[in-house]
Design an enzyme around this catalytic site. Structure first.
Site, PDB file in Angstrom:
ATOM      1  CE  LYS A  56     -16.841  31.966  -4.545  1.00 42.85           C
ATOM      2  NZ  LYS A  56     -16.323  31.379  -3.319  1.00 42.85           N
ATOM      3  CD  GLN A 100     -17.482  31.349   0.169  1.00 37.87           C
ATOM      4  OE1 GLN A 100     -17.606  30.892  -0.962  1.00 37.87           O
ATOM      5  NE2 GLN A 100     -16.587  32.261   0.451  1.00 37.87           N
ATOM      6  CG  ASP A 123     -13.033  26.147  -3.473  1.00 37.22           C
ATOM      7  OD1 ASP A 123     -12.760  27.121  -4.190  1.00 37.22           O
ATOM      8  OD2 ASP A 123     -13.726  26.216  -2.444  1.00 37.22           O
TER       9      ASP A 123
HETATM   10  N1  GUN Z   1     -13.481  31.837   1.242  1.00 35.04           N
HETATM   11  C1  GUN Z   1     -12.666  32.803   0.768  1.00 35.04           C
HETATM   12  N2  GUN Z   1     -12.150  32.444  -0.424  1.00 35.04           N
HETATM   13  C2  GUN Z   1     -12.642  31.225  -0.707  1.00 35.04           C
HETATM   14  C3  GUN Z   1     -12.470  30.334  -1.813  1.00 35.04           C
HETATM   15  O1  GUN Z   1     -11.733  30.580  -2.778  1.00 35.04           O
HETATM   16  N3  GUN Z   1     -13.160  29.161  -1.725  1.00 35.04           N
HETATM   17  C4  GUN Z   1     -13.947  28.867  -0.668  1.00 35.04           C
HETATM   18  N4  GUN Z   1     -14.572  27.700  -0.680  1.00 35.04           N
HETATM   19  N5  GUN Z   1     -14.125  29.666   0.359  1.00 35.04           N
HETATM   20  C5  GUN Z   1     -13.471  30.846   0.334  1.00 35.04           C
END
Ligand code: GUN
Length: 293
Positions: A56, A100, A123
């Site tokens: 990311k 995350q 998100d």
């Molecule tokens: N963990 C797995 N997929 C995601 C996601 O799309 N966003 C976040 N914040 N954590 C994740």
């Protein structure tokens, strides 16, 4: 008999999305002087989560999005995390906050997500964003489900009238997909580990979206799929030493009309949609957006 499903390429579609996002980021800087900025927060040292956050960060930089990178020890306390989020919420140079998941067990995930300003909720996971999505009004939508919808749209696969079966009921994937697909006039069934007659439900589906992520527990095989179905594989796990999805690709592609591969399907879309959300959030904040109450 289908000659073999057409491939839905997340690599191609994510490249197209990222190109548009880069242009939008450049345009925002040029017209307003605002540089979009994404703050990521990683608690603990789960290697898979660290890899996702690294991707990311890297993609953001490639697209002209500034980043903050908060990596915290697994022992970081919940109140400290809430304080960090409060700082990021109030920082005018930060437009997107991504915590995350999963978080360590001693931290209450809901409280943390709920602390993120809806304006910076790239998100799309806050209760505000989830409620707006249910009402068809969301500005920022969860990234993986948005990526799935983007793939369908790119290949002109219209879910209207389709019987869609989703195997996943999480806030990240299954629940938001329900509202996105309903909005597009699909008939939606959500399945999970306690669902009865899963195979029967799958066999009548025009659109199957599977996100189990554990090949031992569940593998989608050709006998479960209707001829001509569209199959979207959101699962990721290791199978025979390689990255694999939930779908037995070789057999299911003989029966489906469209199919996503793993890797190179939904995976790259999640990051692309996060970048799109970050630039959308920055544009809205630059334009003086507020949260409706
Ligand atoms: N963990 C797995 N997929 C995601 C996601 O799309 N966003 C976040 N914040 N954590 C994740």
């Amino acid at each position: 008999m289908a000659a073999g499903a057409k491939i839905i390429s997340g690599l191609e579609v994510s490249a197209a999305v990222k190109e548009r996002v880069k242009k939008a980021a450049d345009e925002l800087v040029r017209t307003t002087g605002v540089q979009p900025c994404l703050a990521t927060v990683l608690v603990g040292d789960d290697p898979a989560s660290a890899t996702y956050v690294g991707s990311k960060q890297k993609t953001a930089k490639e697209l002209g999005i500034a980043t903050r990178d908060h990596r915290l020890a697994a022992t970081f306390k919940q109140h400290e995390l809430l304080e960090l989020i409060d700082l990021l919420n109030r920082d005018p140079q930060v437009h997107g906050i991504l915590v995350q998941l999963p978080l360590p067990a001693h931290i209450d995930e809901f409280s943390v997500i709920n602390a993120i300003s809806p304006l910076k909720d790239v998100d799309g996971l806050t209760p505000y964003s989830a409620g707006m999505l249910q009402n068809g009004k969301a500005h920022l939508k969860p990234c993986t489900p948005s990526g799935v919808m983007e793939l369908l749209d790119y290949y002109n696969i219209d879910p209207a009238g389709m019987d869609a079966v989703i195997i996943n009921r999480s806030n990240l994937v299954g629940k938001p997909l329900v509202f996105m697909l309903l909005e597009r006039n699909a008939t939606v069934t959500v399945c999970h580990s306690r669902t009865k007659d899963l195979e029967k439900k799958l066999q009548s589906a025009d659109l199957v979206i599977t996100a189990v992520g554990n090949r031992q527990r569940f593998t989608l095989t050709a006998d479960m799929v209707k001829e001509g179905a569209v199959v979207i594989d959101v699962g990721t796990s290791r199978h025979q030493g390689k990255l694999a999805g939930d779908v037995d690709f070789a057999s299911v592609r003989e029966k489906a009309s469209w199919i996503t591969p793993v890797p190179g399907g939904v995976g790259p879309m999640t990051i692309a949609m996060l970048m799109r959300n970050t630039v959308s959030a920055a544009s809205a904040i630059a334009a003086g957006a507020g949260v409706q109450r």
